[in-house]
Scaffold this motif. Structure first.
Motif, PDB file in Angstrom:
ATOM      1  N   ALA A   1       0.848  -1.191   0.000  1.00  0.00           N
ATOM      2  CA  ALA A   1       0.000   0.000   0.000  1.00  0.00           C
ATOM      3  C   ALA A   1       0.886   1.244   0.000  1.00  0.00           C
ATOM      4  CB  ALA A   1      -0.901  -0.003   1.230  1.00  0.00           C
ATOM      5  N   PRO A   2       0.480   2.263  -0.751  1.00  0.00           N
ATOM      6  CA  PRO A   2       1.309   3.477  -0.771  1.00  0.00           C
ATOM      7  C   PRO A   2       1.159   4.280   0.522  1.00  0.00           C
ATOM      8  CG  PRO A   2      -0.685   3.830  -2.064  1.00  0.00           C
ATOM      9  CD  PRO A   2      -0.723   2.397  -1.610  1.00  0.00           C
ATOM     10  N   GLY A   3       2.194   5.009   0.883  1.00  0.00           N
ATOM     11  CA  GLY A   3       2.101   5.930   2.020  1.00  0.00           C
ATOM     12  C   GLY A   3       1.440   7.213   1.545  1.00  0.00           C
ATOM     13  N   LEU A   4       0.578   7.782   2.384  1.00  0.00           N
ATOM     14  CA  LEU A   4      -0.110   9.012   2.006  1.00  0.00           C
ATOM     15  C   LEU A   4       0.331  10.138   2.932  1.00  0.00           C
ATOM     16  CD1 LEU A   4      -3.752   7.666   1.521  1.00  0.00           C
ATOM     17  CD2 LEU A   4      -1.908   7.716  -0.141  1.00  0.00           C
TER      18      LEU A   4
END
Lengths: 417, 241
Positions: free
Chosen positions: B91-94
């Motif tokens: 999952a990408p970091g936001l």
């Protein structure tokens, strides 16, 4: 009697003379705007104060957008200037002074020793114009040891078409004091053309602290030229938050912090959202003049529509054992937008640490899709990411002011997104 | 046979012009939990992304139905709002987006106390005011992902390797919680090592190999066979051939 720590080498008259010679001096950065095309109105005489609650509804609404609370609740003082007229100027706390610069100069002879020592009067034709034809501005000062519980609010408001507002602000935190200021600059909604030149000179004395949050809420026909100089003495701290999420014609500024005293610190945050055909040329500079000084310059800029943002940063290391970090992150949301990041490090000592980080790009599709996989629409996802991008955690703010800054950002965001 | 909750019909998927999945047919019933096994590169995650509608995963042919409605041409968020949810493997970091804010937006409750109670179950309370997945360890990302899925509690859950990179203690925690979350719901779970199946009641498994479904059956038996003979054993299995 309060004095500047370092008595200036020239006299006030000499500084005015320098200004006279600089009346046609072109600015180093930003589009060259002809001041003479605007209405050069003299400073209006100061009369009895008008409570903010009695201002016309539209002015109050605009002021609110720039962070001004007309009831003055949660504020330790207020300054409100409409065009060239000071409507309101008072401090509500002992040890805090809020008045017009004009009045302060009449009250304190020693203030001339400060004037034009943080910013040179002959920097360009804009500084020269204010030096020679000042139309008030505010003087805010905390006496030694005074800590303002709530921020002072200041508003510079333009309601007259074609006016050039030329204000000179002087902010002094005497030794051991703490001063928080929220200042909003705005115009009435129907202003078609105007110019604002604002000189701000800050003096953070030994062990003192100033936090300064400035919200610019102009409109698309306004040219803005702030000129800011900050002198921080031993153990002093200066924190600056600059927020501009509204359209403007041209805005150019390059505030400079002189970390003059040992162990002094500064942090400057800028949050810019370029809309329409706005032209921004914004920067921040820290000059490390003493050992153990620290500074951080953080910029988050977004270019939307056909806006252009030049984001400059400059750190000059003149002393040993200093540490500075410069950061510019830019986001382009339109094919017609432009961002130029220009970080500069100038080290003149071997024992120091200066660094910079610059990145410009678009929103990552992976992040948008991730949020869509949580049920957000593409627009909601973009808004949330843009808001997140602009969300800079500001260290060193007291909790109440941190909340207030968040509230201000929410007001600005609500219009934007 | 009742109508399946999810039906994948004759699906062929390519990424950047390269075919990854070929003629996939799969039905998942209501209240059914299906495991997806397969070696690295078999196309397991691709299948999940295709179900979710990620644009990079191009559907060369085939259709996807959810609750008997074709969803093949719906956007990711439209599919999610119909009742599909996912816990990603990566999952990408936001930056700047707080986990609690995202949970309020995407979950079923905006009430802070309810969110905190749920986060506590996943040992994620201390992460609520941090940026989503930003600076999280691999195991923390997995707990954050499953927490987000739990907060929205969709009818159909896609779980992409919820146990990889997670320590034994937390696999048990995640497995137990996922099992609870799946009660009365359906799911499609990718697992490599299968350890999480000690805690989850799965009903069926399919094996993907080189983009095709090559085997189907009892998940626990298939896992046992894979552990003994490897995925090539699936190809030799008389039942599948």
């Amino acid at each position: 009697m309060f004095r500047v720590s370092k008595v200036p080498v020239d006299t006030y008259e000499e500084r005015l003379e320098k200004a006279r010679k600089a009346l046609d001096k072109e600015p180093l950065y930003g589009p060259d705007v002809d001041i003479n095309q605007f209405l050069l109105e003299a400073a209006a005489a100061e009369e009895k104060e008008i409570p903010l609650t009695e201002l016309p509804e539209e002015y109050r609404r605009q002021a609110l957008h720039a962070g001004i609370i007309t009831s003055e609740e949660g504020r330790s003082g207020t300054f409100f200037q409409q065009d060239t007229k000071v409507l309101c100027a008072h401090g509500k706390q002992e040890g805090l002074e809020v008045m017009s610069t004009t009045r302060a100069l009449k009250k304190y002879d020693w203030l001339y020793d400060y004037l034009w020592t943080g910013v040179s009067s002959d920097s360009d034709k804009y500084t020269a114009a204010v030096a020679l034809h000042r139309t008030h501005g505010y003087f805010i000062r905390t006496l030694p040891g005074t800590k303002t519980t709530f921020p002072v609010q200041a508003c510079l408001f333009i309601s007259k078409k074609d006016l050039v507002q030329r204000v000179h602000n002087i902010i002094i935190a005497e030794p051991g004091s703490e001063l928080h200021i929220i200042t909003g600059c705005t115009t009435s909604e129907d202003i078609q053309s105007a110019m604002h030149i604002g000189i701000s000179e800050f003096f953070v004395k030994e062990g003192a602290k100033i936090t300064f949050t400035m919200v610019h809420s102009w409109n698309k026909e306004v040219h803005v030229r702030p000129r800011t100089g900050v002198i921080v003495e031993e153990g002093g701290t200066f924190i600056n938050n600059y927020i501009c999420l509204k359209e403007v014609s041209t805005l150019q500024m390059y505030p400079t912090v002189f970390l003059r005293g040992m162990g002094s610190r500064a942090r400057l945050n800028s949050i810019i959202y370029g809309l329409g055909i706005s032209r921004f040329d914004i920067g921040a500079r820290a000059v490390f003049e003493a050992p153990k000084t620290r500074a951080e310059i953080i910029a988050r800029v977004i270019a939307d529509d056909a806006s252009e943002i030049i984001s400059r940063g400059n750190m000059i290391g003149l002393s040993k054992d200093v540490k500075g970090h410069l950061e510019c992150h830019g986001l382009i949301l339109s094919d017609y937008g432009r961002i130029v990041a220009i970080p500069e490090l100038d080290a003149k000592q071997k024992d120091l640490e200066l660094s910079h980080e610059a990145a410009v790009g678009k929103l990552a599709e992976e992040q948008i899709l991730y949020l869509m996989s949580r049920g957000l629409t593409a627009d909601q996802a973009t808004s949330l990411l843009v808001r997140g991008f602009l969300n800079v955690d500001i260290e060193g703010l007291p909790p109440a002011l941190e909340e207030e800054t968040k509230r201000l950002m929410e007001i600005e965001y609500s219009d934007l997104l | 046979m009742p109508e399946p909750l999810l039906e994948i019909a004759d699906l062929t998927v390519s990424v950047d012009g390269k075919t990854i999945l070929q003629n996939i047919n799969l039905k998942v019933q209501k209240n059914e939990v299906v495991c997806l096994f397969g070696p690295n590169g078999a196309g397991k995650s691709t299948l999940l992304f295709a179900v979710l509608g990620y644009p990079k995963y191009h559907l060369d042919s085939g259709k996807i139905f959810f609750k008997s409605q074709e969803i093949t041409h719906l956007s990711v968020d439209e599919r999610v709002r119909k009742g599909i949810g996912i816990a990603f493997q990566h999952a990408p970091g936001l930056r700047g987006v707080k986990l609690i804010d995202l949970l309020k937006l995407s979950g079923n409750s905006e009430k802070e106390q309810e969110i905190k109670t749920l986060a506590k179950k996943f040992k994620m309370e201390a992460f609520l005011n941090r940026d989503v997945n930003f600076g999280f360890s691999g195991g923390e990302i997995k707990r954050s992902e499953v927490l987000q899925l739990a907060a929205s509690s969709p009818e159909f859950m896609l779980l992409d390797e919820p146990d990889s990179g997670v320590d034994i203690e937390n696999v048990e925690l995640l497995g137990t919680e996922i099992n609870e979350m799946l009660k009365g719901k359906s799911g499609l779970i990718i697992t490599h090592v299968g350890y999480i199946l000690n805690f989850i009641k799965a009903h069926r498994a399919v094996v993907l190999y080189e983009g095709k479904i090559v085997c189907e059956g009892d998940p626990y038996q298939i896992l046992k066979d894979i552990k003994v003979k490897g995925y090539k054993g699936c190809l030799e299995c008389p039942k599948c051939r």
